[in-house]
Design an enzyme around this catalytic site. Structure first.
Site, PDB file in Angstrom:
ATOM      1  CE  LYS A 148      -1.829   2.193   3.467  1.00 56.87           C
ATOM      2  NZ  LYS A 148      -2.604   2.637   4.643  1.00 56.87           N
ATOM      3  CG  ASP A 166      -7.484   3.653   2.005  1.00 54.19           C
ATOM      4  OD1 ASP A 166      -8.431   3.174   1.343  1.00 54.19           O
ATOM      5  OD2 ASP A 166      -7.391   4.868   2.254  1.00 54.19           O
TER       6      ASP A 166
END
Length: 277
Positions: A148, A166
């Site tokens: 991420k 997320d």
């Protein structure tokens, strides 16, 4: 903030659920619906951007590591003092842990984050000549950096397309029935098959923007949602238009955003500095 500067959801959304066919939605129909949602989000949030303040790949990397388990606003309020004291990887690598911990304490988990920041700075200094690498394979070798964080840095500091999964992104793509996966890497892989690579970075921004402003975790503002006609989960939140509008956040609700230094085309107002309100 002048009302004329705030870009609202396109007109009045058609407040009704997406059609529920008698048989499961085909893969082709889902892809077409997903791409329509992306187009509506692009019209609603043409100014979508990363909501962390940064002026270099290093600053974005540090800010993204700090953003775990806290808001981008709190990170943006904290990083000015952090970067004033440690402007380069070389400076941060030599930091006294207790001094850094005190600066980043407002972001939470400050001991673990301090360890990661000093560790990644040492790695940048010793293995990458003090520069943030522009390859995912290299970024994920840094302490505290996963896919991420790597995709955030690649997409926004290097222009390399990436999907950032997320909590907001994962929640919305499951509500929209683009995937049933829970694991972020599996979500990323499935969504990557729906959209062309050129859309990945901006898609991430738009979905996260929508999740923060309209499609909240506990009480989504369904009655003020521009993608309501395309959403198979319509009705999970407030459907009354007037009540739903009161749930809108940030510029959609006439409030400050998360960045202290937002892009010039952002229609809302800057966030306040730490301690300023």
């Amino acid at each position: 903030m002048a009302e004329s500067k705030v870009r609202k959801p396109a007109a009045e959304p058609v407040v009704k659920a997406a059609a529920k066919p008698g048989k499961p939605e085909s893969r082709l129909a889902m892809v077409r619906r997903a791409r329509k949602i992306n187009r509506v989000l692009a019209e609603t949030y043409p100014y979508a951007h990363p909501e962390l303040d940064f002026e270099s790949p290093f600053e974005l990397l540090v800010a993204t590591v700090l953003s775990a388990q806290t808001t981008d606003l709190r990170v943006n309020q904290t990083t000015p003092a952090l970067f004033a004291k440690y402007p380069t990887p070389e400076d941060m690598a030599m930091a006294v842990p207790e001094e850094m911990e005190e600066i980043i304490r407002p972001t939470g988990f400050f001991r673990a984050k301090t360890k990661s920041l000093i560790g990644l700075s040492v790695a940048l200094r010793d293995r990458f000549g003090g520069e943030v690498p522009g390859r995912l394979a290299d970024l994920v070798t840094l302490p505290g950096v996963g896919r991420k964080t790597a995709n955030v840095v690649l997409g926004n500091a290097f222009g390399v397309p990436g999907i950032t999964v997320d909590t907001h992104f994962g929640r919305l793509v499951r509500r929209w029935k683009w995937t049933e996966q829970e694991d972020p890497e599996k979500v990323e892989a499935e969504i990557a098959t729906i959209f062309p690579k050129s859309e990945w970075t901006m898609l991430s921004h738009r979905v996260v923007f929508h999740g923060r402003r309209v499609c909240h975790a506990r009480r989504p503002a369904c009655g003020a949602c521009p993608v309501a006609p395309l959403c198979p989960s319509y009705g999970e939140g407030e459907t009354d238009p007037e009540k739903a509008r009161k749930l809108l956040k940030y510029e959609m609700g006439g409030q400050p955003g998360q960045r202290l230094k937002p892009p010039s085309d952002y229609p809302g107002s800057p966030a306040p500095a730490l301690g300023a309100g």
